[in-house]
Design a protein around this motif. Structure first.
Motif, mmCIF file in Angstrom:
data_model
loop_
_atom_site.group_PDB
_atom_site.id
_atom_site.type_symbol
_atom_site.label_atom_id
_atom_site.label_comp_id
_atom_site.label_asym_id
_atom_site.label_seq_id
_atom_site.Cartn_x
_atom_site.Cartn_y
_atom_site.Cartn_z
ATOM 1 N N UNK A 104 63.529 55.102 70.658
ATOM 2 C CA UNK A 104 63.941 55.173 69.260
ATOM 3 C C UNK A 104 63.271 56.305 68.481
ATOM 4 N N UNK A 105 62.472 57.139 69.161
ATOM 5 C CA UNK A 105 61.790 58.241 68.488
ATOM 6 C C UNK A 105 61.897 59.512 69.297
ATOM 7 N N UNK A 106 61.952 60.673 68.587
ATOM 8 C CA UNK A 106 62.155 61.963 69.241
ATOM 9 C C UNK A 106 61.105 62.945 68.723
ATOM 10 N N UNK B 277 75.051 64.792 66.114
ATOM 11 C CA UNK B 277 74.079 63.928 66.791
ATOM 12 C C UNK B 277 73.121 64.745 67.649
ATOM 13 N N UNK B 278 72.467 65.735 67.025
ATOM 14 C CA UNK B 278 71.542 66.614 67.731
ATOM 15 C C UNK B 278 70.232 66.760 66.958
ATOM 16 N N UNK B 279 69.154 67.012 67.715
ATOM 17 C CA UNK B 279 67.844 67.293 67.123
ATOM 18 C C UNK B 279 67.338 68.603 67.709
ATOM 19 N N UNK B 280 66.866 69.501 66.837
ATOM 20 C CA UNK B 280 66.300 70.784 67.259
ATOM 21 C C UNK B 280 64.983 71.000 66.513
ATOM 22 N N UNK B 281 64.207 71.971 66.992
ATOM 23 C CA UNK B 281 62.962 72.338 66.336
ATOM 24 C C UNK B 281 62.865 73.858 66.257
ATOM 25 N N UNK C 163 71.581 59.466 71.355
ATOM 26 C CA UNK C 163 72.499 58.508 71.986
ATOM 27 C C UNK C 163 73.445 57.865 70.967
ATOM 28 N N UNK C 164 74.657 57.582 71.413
ATOM 29 C CA UNK C 164 75.663 56.982 70.526
ATOM 30 C C UNK C 164 75.194 55.642 69.973
ATOM 31 N N UNK D 230 71.716 54.387 62.926
ATOM 32 C CA UNK D 230 70.288 54.249 62.618
ATOM 33 C C UNK D 230 69.875 55.165 61.464
ATOM 34 N N UNK D 231 68.770 54.786 60.828
ATOM 35 C CA UNK D 231 68.146 55.632 59.797
ATOM 36 C C UNK D 231 67.031 56.421 60.479
#
Length: 733
Positions: free
Chosen positions: A163-165, A201-205, A219-220, A225-226
């Motif tokens: 649940x965390x990235x 639905x993507x995370x970048x840095x 993930x779908x 989620x918040x």
């Protein structure tokens, strides 16, 4: 108003200390009282008899009494509305964090000094649904850290569950205990951009503006989620910008700061302190625990508290002395009846705590007096154990404050304990000789109206103090009075010039009198216009307490850029990361110079202190006991030896006294106020820690280069001369 009330102490406490013939606060009291009242952890060192007991007892008594007053009025639950959990701003949550994670009062910087364990924290708000969001995190101290995005159901150990990235300083991305190479490593001073694209639905840095590419596809199952900004640290410190301030490296097109997210896409954290709030006092749970190494010291502190709280009524503060050699049954009986402050020795205190008679559940202050003595007696483990038992957030939503007093703050054992237990402590060290910290670059700017004629043609200028209103001061009339008036005009211009030259966006400005403060404030507002680049507030004894408190809060929250104040009002102010300080006039007390410039360069961050020094004597107000109004509406401009309220102020002499006191020659810079950066090897950003601090070897090489070249040339000439003589001698033979 007493001098203690000037620092925010209650009138009832001021009256009690006045009866004890404490007319003025000692140096350690002037420094420490405002810091404790302001909610900070404090380390203090001062000689016996310096008043350090009062330095921590006075503010503790005041806060305990105010808390009891609120509980009596049934206000305990209302304090939740003021804590960061329900703030309209994006902040780090004081509720949703690990036990060793400290969060600064502004909610934008966090620190964990735990070296063996990771401790995390989430923001008080998150985003959901749709949109593209961004925030920045800057590493402000060495250590291990991981930043990113976390849902509410994730653990605080960011990236170790699904649940965390997270993205860590070692160059690894992490999710569900899967640590993969990503981007590149980062560390001290690096700025990490955290990008969340809910549309795709993507995370970048990013690192210092460089896009590191796709890190995660969300993930779908987490579509609804918040996502909260999150961090986890191990013996590290990091600061956050959620968008209230300009980003150092703006996000890509289409991304917005999280604080600019639509209200329909924002949700507050469900973790708050509401459940912990109690409105009923627990009798055997004091708000303050003060530990002394000996019975004699405990009795001395206890007696001082009894005197200080003499005039505080409705409710009364109940204190208890807990030492050996006295019936423990009597102490248990007193605890059952109710206590607010407990002073005692370690052994007896541990007996009562382990027996359940003394509860730590509502402890707001944990004080170690003569800490070096406690540690030498072998109480390190006991102190650690008690600290672990005390909740880090009190029942009314306040953070536990720790105060440590020691004769030797710099002793290894004390420093290690402070690093282990305290959160962003301020050091108040008054034992050693006055010295300017290496983190402060302090310079003098000479203000000479005989060389700088710009005061002749000023179209608009600062209002002066009126000392020369009858002296026929005008250009061309080079009397001492005219030059004195010219200094007052030029100092207003030089102050603005210093601000503009160094692009100051945050500074504390010291003036000699309250009138000087008011005049400078008016001038800044006059020249600032609608979008005032010189936004400011004043802090001095003539401003009413609510206004002073509000003004200080505005400056701390960076709602205004400049705090203009007198010495008395500013003693003990601690404002983190303050980069600049301006002395409009040098203080006549040598030690006050060190106190003033000590407002910058704290916590190893670089600071610039500029002092404007008049090259000619300046006539100024000096209202003493002889002045019936003590300065209010007084216009008696005669000198004091003539029955008036003015003196000639010789800053050149005060500068010489300060340099002699510090045993240094303070660098002088020109009227253009250009500061030679090679003083600090050109690696300085004021308000931040010095980059590559150390020897400054490159700067020395460049300075020695001409001499080295000259020596090389002389060496060549000497060798040629020797060879010529040797050759001629050989030929003649």
């Amino acid at each position: 108003m007493t001098a203690f009330e000037e620092m925010g102490v209650l009138p009832e406490i001021g009256k009690a200390v006045e009866e004890m013939d404490w007319m003025l606060p000692t140096d350690v009291q002037a420094e420490a009282i405002p810091l404790v009242l302001g909610g900070g952890d404090v380390l203090m060192a001062a000689e016996t008899g310096s008043g350090k007991t009062g330095a921590f007892c006075l503010p503790i008594i005041q806060i305990v009494w105010e808390t009891l007053k609120d509980l009596e009025a049934g206000k305990g639950s209302s304090t939740v509305a003021s804590v960061p959990a329900s703030s309209p701003n994006w902040l780090l949550s004081v509720w949703d964090r690990g036990p060793a994670m400290a969060v600064t009062p502004d909610g934008l910087r966090c620190q964990s000094r735990e070296q063996k364990e990771w401790h995390g924290c989430r923001a008080n708000k998150g985003v959901f649904g749709s949109g593209k969001y961004f925030y920045e995190a800057t590493v402000t101290d060495e250590g291990l850290c991981r930043v990113g995005w976390s849902t509410q159901q994730a653990s605080l150990d960011l990236g170790t569950d699904k649940f965390g990235f997270g993205f860590g300083g070692t160059g690894k991305k992490s999710n569900a205990k899967q640590f993969d190479n990503y981007g590149e490593a980062f560390g001290m001073h690096d700025v990490i951009g955290c990008l969340l694209d809910l549309d795709n639905m993507q995370i970048k840095f990013s690192k210092n503006g460089k896009d590191l590419g796709l890190a995660f596809t969300i993930p779908a199952a987490l579509r609804d989620s918040v996502f909260f900004p999150a961090v986890v640290l191990k013996n590290a410190e990091i600061s956050f910008n959620f968008g209230a301030q300009p980003f150092k490296h703006p996000p890509p097109s289409g991304f917005v700061a999280v604080c600019q997210a639509s209200k329909s896409n924002v949700k507050n954290s469900e973790v708050t302190g509401a459940a912990a709030v109690v409105t009923k006092k627990v009798n055997n749970a004091p708000q303050a625990i003060i530990i002394e190494p000996s019975r004699e010291l405990a009795e001395q502190t206890f007696n001082q508290i009894t005197k200080f709280k003499k005039y505080l009524e409705n409710p009364k503060i109940r204190e208890l002395l807990v030492v050996g050699g006295v019936s423990i049954k009597d102490q248990i009986s007193s605890l059952s009846a109710g206590v607010d402050i407990v002073v005692g020795t370690p052994g007896r205190m541990e007996d009562l705590i382990s027996g359940g008679q003394l509860s730590l559940t509502q402890c707001r202050f944990f004080v170690l007096d003569e800490a070096d003595g406690l540690l030498k007696q072998g109480y390190t483990e006991l102190i650690d154990r008690l600290h672990r038992q005390i909740p880090k957030i009190t029942s009314d939503g306040k953070r536990l404050q720790m105060i440590v007093c020691s004769a030797t703050l710099h002793a290894f054992e004390v420093k290690k304990m402070a690093e282990r237990l305290m959160h962003f402590p301020t050091w108040v060290d008054l034992k050693g000789e006055d010295a300017v910290p290496e983190t402060v670059h302090h310079v003098v700017v000479m203000v000479d109206p005989q060389k700088d004629n710009s005061w002749h043609n000023l179209r608009r200028h600062i209002t002066t103090d009126g000392v020369h209103h009858s002296d026929n001061c005008r250009p061309g009339n080079n009397t001492a009075e005219t030059l004195s008036e010219a200094v007052k005009l030029l100092k207003g211009e030089y102050c603005v010039k210093a601000i503009d030259r160094h692009k100051m966006d945050r500074a504390i400005i010291f003036c000699r009198t309250k009138l000087d403060c008011d005049n400078l404030e008016k001038y800044f507002k006059q020249i600032g216009g609608a979008n005032n680049p010189y936004s400011c507030v004043c802090l001095h004894g003539d401003r009413k307490p609510p206004e002073r408190k509000a003004n200080l809060e505005k400056f701390k929250k960076q709602e205004v850029k400049f705090l203009i104040c007198t010495d008395v009002a500013a003693r003990g102010l601690d404002i983190s990361g303050l980069p600049f300080m301006i002395n409009v006039t040098l203080p006549d007390e040598k030690s006050n110079y060190v106190h003033r410039i000590g407002r910058v360069g704290r916590a190893e961050r670089m600071g610039l202190a500029i002092s404007l020094v008049s090259a000619v004597p300046e006539k100024v107000w000096f209202h003493g006991e002889w002045c019936s109004s003590r300065g209010r509406n007084c216009w008696n401009t005669r000198l004091t030896d003539q029955g008036g309220c003015c003196i000639w102020y010789n800053e050149m002499q005060y500068l010489a006294d300060i340099e002699d006191h510090l045993n240094v020659t303070i660098q002088q810079v020109g009227a253009d106020i250009n500061i030679p950066m090679n003083e600090f090897d050109g690696k300085v950003t004021y308000g931040e820690k010095k980059k590559n601090a150390g020897t400054g070897y490159e700067s020395h090489v460049s300075q020695m280069a001409p001499t080295v070249l000259e020596l090389a040339q002389l060496e060549r000439e000497a060798q040629i001369m020797y060879l010529n003589r040797h050759f001629n001698k050989a030929r003649s033979a």
